[in-house]
Design an enzyme around this catalytic site. Structure first.
Site, mmCIF file in Angstrom:
data_model
loop_
_atom_site.group_PDB
_atom_site.id
_atom_site.type_symbol
_atom_site.label_atom_id
_atom_site.label_comp_id
_atom_site.label_asym_id
_atom_site.label_seq_id
_atom_site.Cartn_x
_atom_site.Cartn_y
_atom_site.Cartn_z
ATOM 1 N N LYS A 41 10.476 1.637 -6.413
ATOM 2 C CA LYS A 41 10.784 3.078 -6.683
ATOM 3 C C LYS A 41 10.487 3.188 -8.281
ATOM 4 O O LYS A 41 11.540 3.321 -9.058
ATOM 5 C CB LYS A 41 12.194 3.622 -6.585
ATOM 6 C CG LYS A 41 12.622 3.571 -4.754
ATOM 7 C CD LYS A 41 13.934 3.555 -4.588
ATOM 8 C CE LYS A 41 14.200 3.670 -3.135
ATOM 9 N NZ LYS A 41 15.611 3.854 -2.906
ATOM 10 N N ARG A 91 22.668 2.073 7.926
ATOM 11 C CA ARG A 91 22.587 3.198 8.649
ATOM 12 C C ARG A 91 22.013 3.068 10.159
ATOM 13 O O ARG A 91 22.270 3.694 11.024
ATOM 14 C CB ARG A 91 21.793 4.401 7.907
ATOM 15 C CG ARG A 91 22.465 4.624 6.839
ATOM 16 C CD ARG A 91 21.338 5.451 5.751
ATOM 17 N NE ARG A 91 20.100 4.586 5.443
ATOM 18 C CZ ARG A 91 19.357 4.629 4.623
ATOM 19 N NH1 ARG A 91 19.374 5.984 4.153
ATOM 20 N NH2 ARG A 91 18.427 3.878 4.418
ATOM 21 N N SER A 129 19.090 8.927 -0.585
ATOM 22 C CA SER A 129 18.973 9.464 -1.798
ATOM 23 C C SER A 129 17.526 10.084 -1.813
ATOM 24 O O SER A 129 17.232 11.085 -2.415
ATOM 25 C CB SER A 129 18.830 8.464 -2.997
ATOM 26 O OG SER A 129 20.170 7.894 -3.329
#
Length: 167
Positions: A41, A91, A129
């Site tokens: 990122k 998740r 996010s």
């Protein structure tokens, strides 16, 4: 003392992240929320210092939680603690595959480093996010996604960041 390390890029911290931190704080005597640089990122919305500051603000009521930053390897960072345990939230099954691989790599670098997985609370399984940054770019209501203390900051940054999101 066993120290839990909750690592991530936290760009920004979400209610899902905070749920994992809160649960870890009930299990461990000390929890370090570690803001890390993620090479995948390359253009984060918030600086590493801004992310650590947001974490300090939203965890202020949790006496055994602190925030720190690291731009190196997690396994190396963990060597400063006597009994470190990495705590990661999962998740979905795709999270498990990637996190399991990272746990094995971390253990190869630092054989004393254990990893513990906490499954995400059901209401946060979709939350990331990246999703928050996308919603913020459109000025959406973020009250179900990020701690209230940072909503205005996230929306303001999304406006000045040009709506750019990174993965």
């Amino acid at each position: 003392m066993i120290t839990a390390i909750c690592p991530g890029s936290f760009d920004p911290i979400t209610l899902g992240h905070l749920n994992i931190v809160r649960r870890a704080s009930r299990i461990f005597e000390r929890v370090v929320v570690l803001v890390m640089v993620n090479a995948a990122k390359p253009s984060p919305m918030f600086s590493i210092a801004e992310r650590a500051d947001m974490i300090r603000r939203v965890t202020a009521g949790m006496g055994n939680v602190e925030a720190d930053t690291c731009n190196g390897l997690l396994a190396e960072y963990a060597k400063r603690f006597e009994h470190p345990v990495v705590v990661k939230g999962l998740r979905a099954s795709t999270d498990f595959e990637a996190e399991f691989q990272m746990a094995q790599i971390n253990n190869a670098i630092n054989p004393g480093l254990e990893t513990m997985f906490l499954t995400s609370s059901e209401k946060y399984t979709f939350l990331s996010s990246s999703v928050v940054r996308e919603l913020a770019a459109y000025g959406s209501d973020l009250s179900d996604f990020v701690p209230r203390e940072i909503i205005d900051e996230v929306l303001a940054k999304a406006r000045t960041h040009g709506g750019k999101t990174n993965g």
